[in-house]
Design a protein around this motif. Structure first.
Motif, PDB file in Angstrom:
ATOM      1  N   ASP A 139       0.893  -1.278   0.036  1.00 56.10           N
ATOM      2  CA  ASP A 139      -0.079   0.079   0.022  1.00 56.10           C
ATOM      3  C   ASP A 139       0.774   1.338  -0.232  1.00 56.10           C
ATOM      4  O   ASP A 139       0.434   2.398   0.699  1.00 56.10           O
ATOM      5  CB  ASP A 139      -0.909  -0.066   1.400  1.00 56.10           C
ATOM      6  CG  ASP A 139      -0.045  -0.076   2.600  1.00 56.10           C
ATOM      7  OD1 ASP A 139       1.247  -0.134   2.500  1.00 56.10           O
ATOM      8  OD2 ASP A 139      -0.649   0.259   3.655  1.00 56.10           O
ATOM      9  N   MET A 172      -0.821   4.478  -0.998  1.00 55.40           N
ATOM     10  CA  MET A 172      -1.652   5.170   0.135  1.00 55.40           C
ATOM     11  C   MET A 172      -0.822   6.105   1.249  1.00 55.40           C
ATOM     12  O   MET A 172      -1.193   6.793   1.778  1.00 55.40           O
ATOM     13  CB  MET A 172      -2.508   4.226   0.798  1.00 55.40           C
ATOM     14  CG  MET A 172      -3.727   3.444  -0.070  1.00 55.40           C
ATOM     15  SD  MET A 172      -4.443   2.351   0.764  1.00 55.40           S
ATOM     16  CE  MET A 172      -5.141   1.317  -0.477  1.00 55.40           C
ATOM     17  N   THR A 178      -5.531   8.898  -3.177  1.00 54.25           N
ATOM     18  CA  THR A 178      -6.399   7.523  -2.816  1.00 54.25           C
ATOM     19  C   THR A 178      -7.293   7.980  -1.599  1.00 54.25           C
ATOM     20  O   THR A 178      -7.216   9.005  -1.028  1.00 54.25           O
ATOM     21  CB  THR A 178      -5.327   6.503  -2.071  1.00 54.25           C
ATOM     22  OG1 THR A 178      -4.472   7.333  -1.057  1.00 54.25           O
ATOM     23  CG2 THR A 178      -4.170   6.303  -3.088  1.00 54.25           C
ATOM     24  N   GLN A 207      -9.885   3.219   1.282  1.00 49.45           N
ATOM     25  CA  GLN A 207      -9.394   2.149   0.725  1.00 49.45           C
ATOM     26  C   GLN A 207      -7.990   1.615   1.700  1.00 49.45           C
ATOM     27  O   GLN A 207      -7.327   0.615   1.450  1.00 49.45           O
ATOM     28  CB  GLN A 207      -8.508   2.591  -0.404  1.00 49.45           C
ATOM     29  CG  GLN A 207      -9.444   3.093  -1.674  1.00 49.45           C
ATOM     30  CD  GLN A 207      -8.387   3.774  -2.911  1.00 49.45           C
ATOM     31  OE1 GLN A 207      -7.984   4.620  -2.803  1.00 49.45           O
ATOM     32  NE2 GLN A 207      -8.695   3.041  -4.129  1.00 49.45           N
TER      33      GLN A 207
END
Length: 339
Positions: free
Chosen positions: A298, A301, A308, A312
């Protein structure tokens, strides 16, 4: 004025001009690094807020439905260590500005600021290595990986933390007790040393590269074995190879940056271009942090929160799966929280 005094004056003027050029370049580089670092601190703080917010929502939902809670402590620690590592770069860069401004004039600045910078750098890198260590330990302690780990690898997986601590203590001790820095017309330079003046920096470079390679091997080896075992029974997991590829690329970039910045630092130190020597360590610190963050699934993010949505972000508090303990995962898959 006789010829000897004239030559000394000319040389001093030349050195001052050289220092001024180096100082301007150092100010520019440090300013850019400071902007990048501030951005990363803000981005990681936003990510931390989002994860905590998601955890609170998950707790309320799970308790409402009367399920058991599982908290991923390792994931929390890795996230906190990344943020801590990023924060420790800030005072290091502030120290760079102080040294550039006063390194020509004040011995006390050189004597104090250099050890402080080394301590900050050691703490920052130690946080990153602890992230890598926690990731590989999380894999080694998972139920699916235990049968694939031999005694030698398992011992090294634990022992590497002792090697990390010993290397950090020895490196800091060399800068504090074996070397003294003084001011000069070239900035802070080594006034006296019990060892070769490039030895502390060289040790830091060798230790950094060695630890990165060992931690990379410890992380990839069990995943590779797991992937081969699953391939043999016709159940390959594409996420394993994606993890291996992502971590390997990040580690290779970090190691190459270590080599380049280390060689540049030693070259500049030998040539007495003292102002720029530690700037390359600053570049290396930020690149290493960036590489560690990018090794996670991730990473977008974490680094690009505006691109993002907060929905999420995955929390670290989850519902306990029926029939599994709080530290167990599915038997056919590597623990995804380490990815």
């Amino acid at each position: 004025m006789n010829r000897e005094e004239f030559n000394k004056t000319t040389e001093l003027t030349k050195n001052n001009k050289d220092y001024s050029r180096q100082a301007i370049l150092s100010y520019v580089i440090c300013s850019l690094l400071l902007i990048v670092n501030l951005y990363m601190v803000v981005a990681l703080c936003i990510y931390e807020y989002r994860v905590n917010h998601k955890n609170k929502k998950n707790k309320r939902l799970i308790r409402t439905r009367q399920f058991g809670l599982v908290k991923d402590i390792s994931a929390n620690r890795m996230r906190h260590l990344c943020l801590t590592s990023c924060i420790f770069i800030l005072p290091r860069l502030v120290c760079e500005f102080i040294e550039i401004k006063y390194g020509q004039d004040l011995d006390v600045i050189c004597a104090v600021i250099r050890p402080i910078k080394v301590i900050l750098q050691t703490v920052q890198l130690s946080c990153l290595y602890c992230v890598l260590w926690l990731r590989q330990r999380k894999l080694y302690t998972s139920e699916v990986m235990k049968p694939l780990v031999n005694k030698c690898t398992g011992f090294l997986s634990w022992a590497i933390i002792g090697i990390m601590i010993s290397a950090a203590v020895v490196g800091v001790a060399l800068y504090i007790f074996a070397v003294r820095f003084t001011s000069s017309n070239q900035g802070c330079i080594v006034g006296w040393s019990l060892v070769w003046k490039a030895a502390p920096g060289l040790m830091l470079i060798v230790t950094t590269i060695t630890l990165q390679i060992i931690l990379l091997g410890l992380l990839i080896l069990p995943i590779y074995k797991h992937r081969r075992a699953m391939k043999g029974i016709g159940n390959p997991n594409k996420k394993d190879i994606l993890l291996i590829r992502r971590v390997t690329i990040a580690a290779v970039v970090a190691v190459l940056t270590d080599l380049f910045c280390g060689l540049m630092t030693i070259t500049l130190l030998i040539q007495s271009l003292s102002v720029l020597t530690h700037i390359f360590f600053d570049i290396d610190m930020i690149v290493s942090l960036f590489c560690v963050i990018c090794s996670f699934k991730d990473w977008r993010m974490r680094l690009y929160p505006r691109l993002t949505k907060s929905t999420q972000v995955a929390g670290t508090v989850r519902r306990m799966r029926p029939g599994l303990g709080s530290n167990e995962t599915e038997n056919h898959r590597v623990d995804e929280t380490a990815m």
